[in-house]
Design a protein around this motif. Structure first.
Motif, PDB file in Angstrom:
ATOM      1  N   ILE A   1      83.840  53.907  30.283  1.00 36.03           N
ATOM      2  CA  ILE A   1      82.595  52.951  29.816  1.00 36.03           C
ATOM      3  C   ILE A   1      83.024  51.683  29.782  1.00 36.03           C
ATOM      4  O   ILE A   1      82.288  50.784  30.229  1.00 36.03           O
ATOM      5  CB  ILE A   1      82.275  53.620  28.540  1.00 36.03           C
ATOM      6  N   VAL A   2      84.066  51.345  29.041  1.00 32.66           N
ATOM      7  CA  VAL A   2      84.416  49.805  28.845  1.00 32.66           C
ATOM      8  C   VAL A   2      84.982  49.248  30.103  1.00 32.66           C
ATOM      9  O   VAL A   2      84.416  47.927  30.119  1.00 32.66           O
ATOM     10  CB  VAL A   2      85.481  49.751  27.628  1.00 32.66           C
TER      11      VAL A   2
ATOM     12  N   ARG B   1      80.677  61.978  28.294  1.00 37.36           N
ATOM     13  CA  ARG B   1      80.886  60.857  27.216  1.00 37.36           C
ATOM     14  C   ARG B   1      80.381  61.255  25.853  1.00 37.36           C
ATOM     15  O   ARG B   1      80.950  61.307  24.708  1.00 37.36           O
ATOM     16  CB  ARG B   1      80.619  59.654  27.315  1.00 37.36           C
TER      17      ARG B   1
ATOM     18  N   VAL C   1      89.711  50.419  22.761  1.00 40.02           N
ATOM     19  CA  VAL C   1      88.856  51.697  22.403  1.00 40.02           C
ATOM     20  C   VAL C   1      89.199  52.828  22.626  1.00 40.02           C
ATOM     21  O   VAL C   1      89.030  53.845  21.845  1.00 40.02           O
ATOM     22  CB  VAL C   1      87.669  51.266  23.267  1.00 40.02           C
ATOM     23  N   ALA C   2      90.086  53.225  23.776  1.00 37.39           N
ATOM     24  CA  ALA C   2      90.573  54.357  23.742  1.00 37.39           C
ATOM     25  C   ALA C   2      91.507  55.080  22.580  1.00 37.39           C
ATOM     26  O   ALA C   2      91.486  56.080  22.341  1.00 37.39           O
ATOM     27  CB  ALA C   2      91.241  54.619  25.211  1.00 37.39           C
TER      28      ALA C   2
ATOM     29  N   ALA D   1      88.846  62.626  25.223  1.00 40.60           N
ATOM     30  CA  ALA D   1      88.387  61.511  24.686  1.00 40.60           C
ATOM     31  C   ALA D   1      88.745  60.146  25.198  1.00 40.60           C
ATOM     32  O   ALA D   1      87.867  59.305  25.170  1.00 40.60           O
ATOM     33  CB  ALA D   1      88.682  61.785  23.365  1.00 40.60           C
ATOM     34  N   SER D   2      89.808  59.821  25.394  1.00 38.06           N
ATOM     35  CA  SER D   2      90.237  58.542  25.984  1.00 38.06           C
ATOM     36  C   SER D   2      89.485  58.155  27.289  1.00 38.06           C
ATOM     37  O   SER D   2      89.379  57.220  27.410  1.00 38.06           O
ATOM     38  CB  SER D   2      91.810  58.475  26.003  1.00 38.06           C
TER      39      SER D   2
ATOM     40  N   ASN E   1      78.031  59.377  31.412  1.00 34.06           N
ATOM     41  CA  ASN E   1      77.436  59.389  30.018  1.00 34.06           C
ATOM     42  C   ASN E   1      77.117  60.802  29.380  1.00 34.06           C
ATOM     43  O   ASN E   1      77.084  60.983  28.358  1.00 34.06           O
ATOM     44  CB  ASN E   1      76.097  58.840  30.176  1.00 34.06           C
TER      45      ASN E   1
ATOM     46  N   ALA F   1      85.931  57.023  27.156  1.00 36.09           N
ATOM     47  CA  ALA F   1      85.700  55.766  26.171  1.00 36.09           C
ATOM     48  C   ALA F   1      86.192  54.546  27.048  1.00 36.09           C
ATOM     49  O   ALA F   1      85.685  53.582  27.096  1.00 36.09           O
ATOM     50  CB  ALA F   1      86.473  55.863  24.993  1.00 36.09           C
TER      51      ALA F   1
ATOM     52  N   THR G   1      89.817  61.495  17.142  1.00 35.81           N
ATOM     53  CA  THR G   1      89.932  63.105  17.738  1.00 35.81           C
ATOM     54  C   THR G   1      91.086  63.688  17.202  1.00 35.81           C
ATOM     55  O   THR G   1      91.227  64.767  17.671  1.00 35.81           O
ATOM     56  CB  THR G   1      89.912  62.850  19.234  1.00 35.81           C
TER      57      THR G   1
ATOM     58  N   VAL H   1      89.270  56.032  19.674  1.00 35.57           N
ATOM     59  CA  VAL H   1      88.546  57.310  19.937  1.00 35.57           C
ATOM     60  C   VAL H   1      89.709  58.272  19.844  1.00 35.57           C
ATOM     61  O   VAL H   1      89.516  59.202  19.145  1.00 35.57           O
ATOM     62  CB  VAL H   1      87.969  57.229  21.339  1.00 35.57           C
TER      63      VAL H   1
ATOM     64  N   ALA I   1      89.823  48.343  26.990  1.00 37.81           N
ATOM     65  CA  ALA I   1      89.571  49.905  27.289  1.00 37.81           C
ATOM     66  C   ALA I   1      90.837  50.619  26.435  1.00 37.81           C
ATOM     67  O   ALA I   1      90.326  51.548  26.043  1.00 37.81           O
ATOM     68  CB  ALA I   1      89.630  50.059  28.643  1.00 37.81           C
TER      69      ALA I   1
END
Length: 290
Positions: A174-175, A138, A220-221, A167-168, A135, A171, A228, A224, A217
């Motif tokens: 976490i997922v 992140r 989301v990646a 960034a990927s 975290n 992200a 970015t 993000v 995942a």
């Protein structure tokens, strides 16, 4: 005996059945009317197009309201004309280059995020140990790492890939571990009760339950990574949508900036829709057992 059976047999019902079958065979087959189907297609198309039409109408309204100077808000038709102009030049190469960078960064990030997230989600002790570190990193914006990335990786393609990978990865991790941690252990217990081995449990229970989280995942990646992209292409990029936006901002070419932003959004939307379609095919079994 045979004569008695023959006397009791009445062929009349069968002959009438043959007459009905022949009549039905001669009758033309009537298909359901196409009008309701066409109406459904038109209503679905209207639902898809309506939000975009409202955005364009709002765009024109903001420009005509005088709240913002028209010089600062190019009209939608002017942006579209600029898109046509750029499409005949560098825009196609810029879109391809940015898509390649995002694809490479997300592929590498998710390839590492899946096993790491699985381990963090499956082993609670490891998750408690490493969760604060995950975290912490992140929360760091990738753009803040650009000076260090330039120092360690230079200004080439590797540096841009590192930013998108960073960034990927976080992200996706976490997922993944949040999804894996929510898998009920009852599935494992039932499989063991039925006599499944550890390998069978992994192949037939854990992997199917993990696939939806892997696809989430990736989605989301991807989001993000596209967010970015412009930051990664600040590192001396000569091609790419981020470079296009940066060059246009130096000369206050607002219509070109809008074209770059809209292209990023639509490419990201197309990739997300493709992932949604893949998700529906790969996890269709969830609907069957729901």
């Amino acid at each position: 005996m045979y004569r008695t059976l023959g006397q009791q047999f009445d062929p009349a019902p069968f002959s009438s059945f043959r007459m009905m079958s022949a009549a039905s065979a001669d009758r033309p087959v009537t298909l359901p009317p196409a009008q309701p189907r066409l109406r459904r297609l038109l209503s679905r198309a209207a639902l898809v197009l309506l939000p975009w039409l409202l955005i364009v109408a709002f765009w024109y309204a903001i420009r005509a309201s005088g709240l913002i100077s028209p010089a600062l808000v190019p009209a939608p038709h002017a942006v579209f004309a600029k898109f046509i102009e750029l499409a005949q030049g560098r825009l196609g190469q810029d879109m391809l280059m940015s898509t390649q960078r995002v694809f490479l960064g997300v592929s590498l990030g998710v390839a590492l995020a899946v096993p790491v997230g699985f381990c963090l989600g499956w082993y609670k002790g490891l998750r408690s140990f490493i969760d604060p570190v995950i975290n912490f990193f992140r929360a760091l914006p990738p753009i803040a790492l650009i000076p260090l990335v330039i120092v360690y990786f230079g200004i080439g393609e590797v540096a841009k890939t590192v930013i998108l990978f960073y960034a990927s990865f976080f992200a996706g991790v976490i997922v993944m571990y949040e999804g894996i941690a929510q898998i009920s252990p009852i599935f494992i217990k039932v499989a063991r009760t039925l006599g499944a081995t550890d390998l069978e449990i992994f192949r037939k229970v854990i992997i199917p339950l993990t696939i939806p989280h892997i696809l989430t995942a990736v989605r989301v990646a991807l989001g993000v990574a596209w967010a970015t992209l412009v930051a990664s292409e600040l590192i001396a990029a000569q091609q790419g949508l981020g470079a296009l936006i940066q060059d246009a901002s130096s000369f206050f070419q607002l219509d070109t900036i809008y074209v770059g932003i809209i292209c990023i959004g639509f490419i990201a939307l197309a990739m997300d829709l493709a992932l949604r379609a893949a998700t529906r095919r790969l996890v269709a079994w969830q609907d069957r057992i729901a």
